[in-house]
Motif scaffolding. Structure first.
Motif, PDB file in Angstrom:
ATOM      1  N   THR A 280      -3.535   7.302  -2.916  1.00 41.65           N
ATOM      2  CA  THR A 280      -3.974   8.780  -3.200  1.00 41.65           C
ATOM      3  C   THR A 280      -2.800   9.284  -3.463  1.00 41.65           C
ATOM      4  O   THR A 280      -2.996  10.793  -3.900  1.00 41.65           O
ATOM      5  CB  THR A 280      -4.407   9.323  -1.748  1.00 41.65           C
ATOM      6  N   GLY A 281      -1.546   9.070  -3.215  1.00 44.44           N
ATOM      7  CA  GLY A 281      -0.424   9.821  -3.408  1.00 44.44           C
ATOM      8  C   GLY A 281      -0.175  10.866  -2.106  1.00 44.44           C
ATOM      9  O   GLY A 281       0.989  11.518  -2.525  1.00 44.44           O
ATOM     10  N   ASP A 282      -0.865  10.644  -1.131  1.00 42.59           N
ATOM     11  CA  ASP A 282      -0.358  11.651  -0.209  1.00 42.59           C
ATOM     12  C   ASP A 282       0.813  11.196   0.735  1.00 42.59           C
ATOM     13  O   ASP A 282       1.314   9.847   0.735  1.00 42.59           O
ATOM     14  CB  ASP A 282      -1.721  11.577   1.088  1.00 42.59           C
ATOM     15  N   THR A 283       1.272  12.200   1.314  1.00 44.54           N
ATOM     16  CA  THR A 283       2.880  11.696   1.867  1.00 44.54           C
ATOM     17  C   THR A 283       2.739  11.411   3.164  1.00 44.54           C
ATOM     18  O   THR A 283       1.999  12.133   4.279  1.00 44.54           O
ATOM     19  CB  THR A 283       3.699  13.166   1.752  1.00 44.54           C
ATOM     20  N   HIS A 284       3.121  10.247   3.436  1.00 45.35           N
ATOM     21  CA  HIS A 284       3.440   9.630   4.776  1.00 45.35           C
ATOM     22  C   HIS A 284       4.649  10.239   5.542  1.00 45.35           C
ATOM     23  O   HIS A 284       4.544  10.371   6.687  1.00 45.35           O
ATOM     24  CB  HIS A 284       3.143   7.966   4.747  1.00 45.35           C
ATOM     25  N   TRP A 285       5.520  10.054   4.569  1.00 38.83           N
ATOM     26  CA  TRP A 285       6.847  10.728   5.208  1.00 38.83           C
ATOM     27  C   TRP A 285       7.770  11.227   4.289  1.00 38.83           C
ATOM     28  O   TRP A 285       7.848  11.014   3.136  1.00 38.83           O
ATOM     29  CB  TRP A 285       7.535   9.520   6.225  1.00 38.83           C
TER      30      TRP A 285
ATOM     31  N   SER B 133       2.994   9.279 -11.739  1.00 42.64           N
ATOM     32  CA  SER B 133       1.171   9.276 -12.301  1.00 42.64           C
ATOM     33  C   SER B 133       0.595   8.038 -12.127  1.00 42.64           C
ATOM     34  O   SER B 133       1.177   7.012 -12.452  1.00 42.64           O
ATOM     35  CB  SER B 133       1.007   9.733 -13.781  1.00 42.64           C
ATOM     36  N   ALA B 134      -0.333   8.110 -11.226  1.00 41.92           N
ATOM     37  CA  ALA B 134      -1.222   6.745 -10.873  1.00 41.92           C
ATOM     38  C   ALA B 134      -2.448   7.088 -11.827  1.00 41.92           C
ATOM     39  O   ALA B 134      -3.348   7.770 -11.648  1.00 41.92           O
ATOM     40  CB  ALA B 134      -1.649   6.716  -9.564  1.00 41.92           C
ATOM     41  N   VAL B 135      -2.491   6.064 -12.780  1.00 40.80           N
ATOM     42  CA  VAL B 135      -3.597   6.152 -13.692  1.00 40.80           C
ATOM     43  C   VAL B 135      -4.307   5.022 -14.016  1.00 40.80           C
ATOM     44  O   VAL B 135      -3.878   3.715 -13.568  1.00 40.80           O
ATOM     45  CB  VAL B 135      -2.824   6.297 -15.182  1.00 40.80           C
ATOM     46  N   SER B 136      -5.535   5.048 -14.715  1.00 37.30           N
ATOM     47  CA  SER B 136      -6.397   3.794 -14.745  1.00 37.30           C
ATOM     48  C   SER B 136      -6.549   3.711 -16.268  1.00 37.30           C
ATOM     49  O   SER B 136      -7.011   4.592 -16.895  1.00 37.30           O
ATOM     50  CB  SER B 136      -7.871   4.106 -14.228  1.00 37.30           C
ATOM     51  N   PRO B 137      -6.025   2.691 -16.876  1.00 33.90           N
ATOM     52  CA  PRO B 137      -5.849   2.493 -18.063  1.00 33.90           C
ATOM     53  C   PRO B 137      -7.289   1.652 -18.734  1.00 33.90           C
ATOM     54  O   PRO B 137      -7.278   1.418 -19.931  1.00 33.90           O
ATOM     55  CB  PRO B 137      -4.499   1.681 -18.404  1.00 33.90           C
TER      56      PRO B 137
ATOM     57  N   GLY C 160       0.689  -1.187  -0.045  1.00 36.55           N
ATOM     58  CA  GLY C 160       0.075  -0.116  -0.061  1.00 36.55           C
ATOM     59  C   GLY C 160       0.875   1.293   0.024  1.00 36.55           C
ATOM     60  O   GLY C 160       0.355   2.535   0.010  1.00 36.55           O
ATOM     61  N   TYR C 161       2.020   1.173  -0.065  1.00 37.52           N
ATOM     62  CA  TYR C 161       3.000   2.262  -0.112  1.00 37.52           C
ATOM     63  C   TYR C 161       3.690   2.483  -1.676  1.00 37.52           C
ATOM     64  O   TYR C 161       4.004   1.332  -2.276  1.00 37.52           O
ATOM     65  CB  TYR C 161       4.143   2.261   0.767  1.00 37.52           C
ATOM     66  N   VAL C 162       4.112   3.517  -1.905  1.00 34.25           N
ATOM     67  CA  VAL C 162       5.024   4.018  -3.023  1.00 34.25           C
ATOM     68  C   VAL C 162       6.057   4.876  -2.186  1.00 34.25           C
ATOM     69  O   VAL C 162       6.141   5.653  -1.650  1.00 34.25           O
ATOM     70  CB  VAL C 162       4.454   4.772  -4.259  1.00 34.25           C
ATOM     71  N   VAL C 163       7.161   4.276  -2.193  1.00 38.91           N
ATOM     72  CA  VAL C 163       8.579   4.861  -2.042  1.00 38.91           C
ATOM     73  C   VAL C 163       9.199   5.355  -3.292  1.00 38.91           C
ATOM     74  O   VAL C 163       9.549   4.545  -4.108  1.00 38.91           O
ATOM     75  CB  VAL C 163       9.481   3.873  -1.128  1.00 38.91           C
ATOM     76  N   ALA C 164       9.789   6.483  -3.207  1.00 41.51           N
ATOM     77  CA  ALA C 164      10.327   7.182  -4.541  1.00 41.51           C
ATOM     78  C   ALA C 164      11.425   7.944  -4.069  1.00 41.51           C
ATOM     79  O   ALA C 164      11.159   8.804  -2.854  1.00 41.51           O
ATOM     80  CB  ALA C 164       9.369   7.704  -5.375  1.00 41.51           C
ATOM     81  N   HIS C 165      12.370   8.295  -4.677  1.00 38.45           N
ATOM     82  CA  HIS C 165      13.451   9.136  -4.603  1.00 38.45           C
ATOM     83  C   HIS C 165      13.185  10.689  -5.440  1.00 38.45           C
ATOM     84  O   HIS C 165      12.723  10.415  -6.571  1.00 38.45           O
ATOM     85  CB  HIS C 165      14.788   8.547  -5.208  1.00 38.45           C
ATOM     86  N   GLU C 166      13.382  11.823  -4.644  1.00 36.75           N
ATOM     87  CA  GLU C 166      12.869  12.992  -5.533  1.00 36.75           C
ATOM     88  C   GLU C 166      13.808  14.054  -4.847  1.00 36.75           C
ATOM     89  O   GLU C 166      14.368  13.824  -3.915  1.00 36.75           O
ATOM     90  CB  GLU C 166      11.217  13.260  -5.314  1.00 36.75           C
TER      91      GLU C 166
END
Length: 332
Positions: A49-54, A327-331, A31-37
């Protein structure tokens, strides 16, 4: 190949800028997305939702980011260390010092494997919970990214005609498997993929080989009509997706070895294939999404300039990492 002017657009669920120009390291699980930015930050986002947890400092351009269970591991390039973080909070669990140019990062069972990339360092096994050293190969070793399958660590030097099985508890060699053709050099991309008690990999320019780890029995799983890319197939359910050097993609039945679906040559498909309902989703680097099912290939416009990788978020949503962000998309 670019998205056709009349192609239908996908529905965007959420998006997030990365404030970087190059490819973005991304891992998805639990249920998480971890990304470098933003060049030096690592963020944990809600996959829904893309909301920031940390949001924590990490370092520049990590060579790898891996998520498993309730933990996240990263290898920053400008720091000679492996960082283990709590997936829910981003808090540092442990940090282990490693030699410069350490690459490859594999988490399996109670072990974290690092090293062996391009022969720069030894292969090291760290304890998953503490980061303490369990064993190492003592000398530098060149290996493709290892996998753990059937209770052994499987390694192989790029271009070699053998695979080696190592004891995961002590690193001792258990067995060697001869290959009929050289193992492909996939650099930092996956070269070996575990499927139950087998491992699959590119062997020679056009062959995907499958080996049963317990018995060491091997067989030719698929031979392509054109040279293949050096990375391992992408496995989704009962299909192995094989990329070729012309930009084509072939889905092969894991049980029978029969070709089930084909995507024609063109702009290269990016790493990752995501199941979505009764179809599979493939992304072209130029920004097109392809819905692949038994009826054929349906192209959708993703609305981004470049796609670097594709990840499954849920049965109806895929995550695109590309030029400028996520981008989280519904194809469908």
């Amino acid at each position: 190949m670019t998205a056709l002017p009349g192609a239908r657009r996908v529905r965007v669920r959420w998006s997030r800028p990365s404030h970087m120009r190059g490819p973005q390291a991304v891992a998805v699980a639990s249920g998480y997305v971890v990304a470098h930015e933003r060049a030096t930050r690592l963020v944990g986002l809600s996959a829904a939702t893309g909301d920031t947890h940390w949001d924590v400092p990490l370092g520049t351009w990590p060579r790898a980011v891996v998520v498993a269970g309730e933990r996240c591991w990263a290898l920053p390039q400008n720091r000679d260390e492996v960082d283990c973080l709590d997936l829910r909070t981003g808090a540092l669990v442990w940090r282990a010092v490693v030699p410069p140019y350490t690459g490859h990062l594999v988490v399996a069972g109670d072990t974290v494997l690092v090293g062996g990339w391009r022969g720069y360092t030894a292969l090291r096994a760290l304890h998953r919970d503490t980061g303490t050293l369990r064993w190492d190969t003592a000398a530098r070793v060149a290996t493709v990214r290892p996998v753990v399958v059937g209770g052994v660590v499987l390694v192989g030097a790029p271009g070699a005609s053998e695979l080696r099985m190592l004891d995961p508890d002590g690193g001792a060699e258990v067995r060697r498997l001869a290959l009929p053709e050289p193992l492909a050099d996939s650099d930092d991309r996956p070269a070996l993929v575990a499927v139950d008690d087998h491992v699959m990999f590119r062997c020679g320019p056009r062959t995907i080989r499958r080996v049963h780890v317990g018995s060491a029995d091997g067989e030719e799983f698929f031979r392509a009509e054109a040279d293949l890319t050096p990375d391992a197939p992408c496995v989704t359910g009962a299909l192995a997706w094989v990329r070729d050097s012309r930009g084509g993609l072939t889905a092969v039945d894991l049980t029978t070895g029969a070709v089930r679906r084909r995507v024609g040559a063109g702009d290269p498909p990016v790493p990752g294939v995501a199941p979505a309902g009764h179809c599979h989703v493939v992304a072209r680097r130029s920004g097109a999404l392809l819905r692949v099912d038994d009826d054929g290939v349906d192209e959708r416009a993703a609305g981004v300039r470049r796609i670097d990788s594709l990840h499954a978020l849920d049965p109806d949503t895929v995550l695109l990492a590309g030029a400028g962000g996520l981008s989280a998309v519904s194809p469908t």
